[in-house]
Scaffold this active site. Sequence first.
Site, PDB file in Angstrom:
ATOM      1  N   ARG A 211      46.954  37.133  41.755  1.00  0.00           N
ATOM      2  CA  ARG A 211      45.646  37.649  42.155  1.00  0.00           C
ATOM      3  C   ARG A 211      45.800  39.159  42.215  1.00  0.00           C
ATOM      4  NH1 ARG A 211      41.583  39.830  43.533  1.00  0.00           N
ATOM      5  NH2 ARG A 211      39.912  38.989  44.821  1.00  0.00           N
TER       6      ARG A 211
ATOM      7  N   ASP B  26      37.958  42.939  43.611  1.00  0.00           N
ATOM      8  CA  ASP B  26      37.193  41.712  43.389  1.00  0.00           C
ATOM      9  C   ASP B  26      36.431  41.915  42.093  1.00  0.00           C
ATOM     10  OD1 ASP B  26      37.398  39.738  45.364  1.00  0.00           O
ATOM     11  OD2 ASP B  26      36.147  40.872  46.764  1.00  0.00           O
TER      12      ASP B  26
ATOM     13  N   GLU C 279      31.977  37.261  39.896  1.00  0.00           N
ATOM     14  CA  GLU C 279      32.300  35.839  39.749  1.00  0.00           C
ATOM     15  C   GLU C 279      31.688  35.235  38.497  1.00  0.00           C
ATOM     16  OE1 GLU C 279      33.851  33.621  42.294  1.00  0.00           O
ATOM     17  OE2 GLU C 279      34.665  35.586  42.890  1.00  0.00           O
TER      18      GLU C 279
ATOM     19  N   ARG D 184      48.146  31.765  45.576  1.00  0.00           N
ATOM     20  CA  ARG D 184      48.198  32.792  44.539  1.00  0.00           C
ATOM     21  C   ARG D 184      48.993  33.962  45.085  1.00  0.00           C
ATOM     22  NH1 ARG D 184      41.859  33.533  43.500  1.00  0.00           N
ATOM     23  NH2 ARG D 184      42.153  34.261  45.634  1.00  0.00           N
TER      24      ARG D 184
END
Length: 233
Positions: free
Chosen positions: A107, A112, A115, A155
């Site tokens: 990760r 971020d 999505e 992760r």
Amino acid sequence: MAPVTNTPPEVSILHPKVLLFTAGLTTSIFLSYRFYKRYIRRIRNYLDLTSSILNNRQSLYGYVTSVPDGDNFRFYHTPGGRLLGWGWLRSIPTTRAALKDETLMIRLCGVDAPECSHFGKPAQPYSQEALQWLREYINGRYVTITPYSIDQYKRVVARAQIWKWNGRKDVSAEMLKRGIAVVYEGKVGAEFGDNESWYRKLEAKAKKLKRGMWSLGKKLQTPSAYKKLYVNN
Ligand SMILES: *[C@@H]1O[C@H](CO)[C@@H](O)[C@H](O)[C@H]1NC(C)=O
């Protein structure tokens, strides 16, 4: 010619030469063990990541076998890299079966990405761009990771760096620059290494220049706002 008189020297266990030899041997065994641990032993999966690797921020060199999402990828550790034969004398498995339990799910730290659509949720704008970009940038290439921690999904939260023609690049930073990721907003598991202020600066610059998702202006919904919206669905 003088006659050669070779009387064997008395050898006692405390003889300086013996002591020196023993010390040398111990040191070389110790050093080769360190060498083995650092450059030869393969980290198969997250279970092999010891706290000493995490705490010492030991970096690992390996190959990206797939990029399933805009902010994570599968990493196959190839200690020693090409120098120790990876990619020519020793091959990296390619099938799903052969790769099972042999990779780390990484990760990317500090960011971020928007999505992609999961379980019927709509995809966020720029999620495909982020995924496509990351695939082109790292998939099927060698990268260096610095693991920071392991998250609740097992992760490995890590910094990833890759060599490009113009030098070594921090993958999280490159995504922030292009406006295809935002600085990580979660409260749990936030890992920035020593780069938080740098990441925030890059994000602010991308925002100002309306790069990528920042071109949406007020319509932009951050990945964390999106996750909150769908958390109960
Ligand atoms: C990012 O972090 C690394 C290691 O933690 C550090 O050496 C480097 O200077 C940082 N980069 C910037 C631009 O702050």
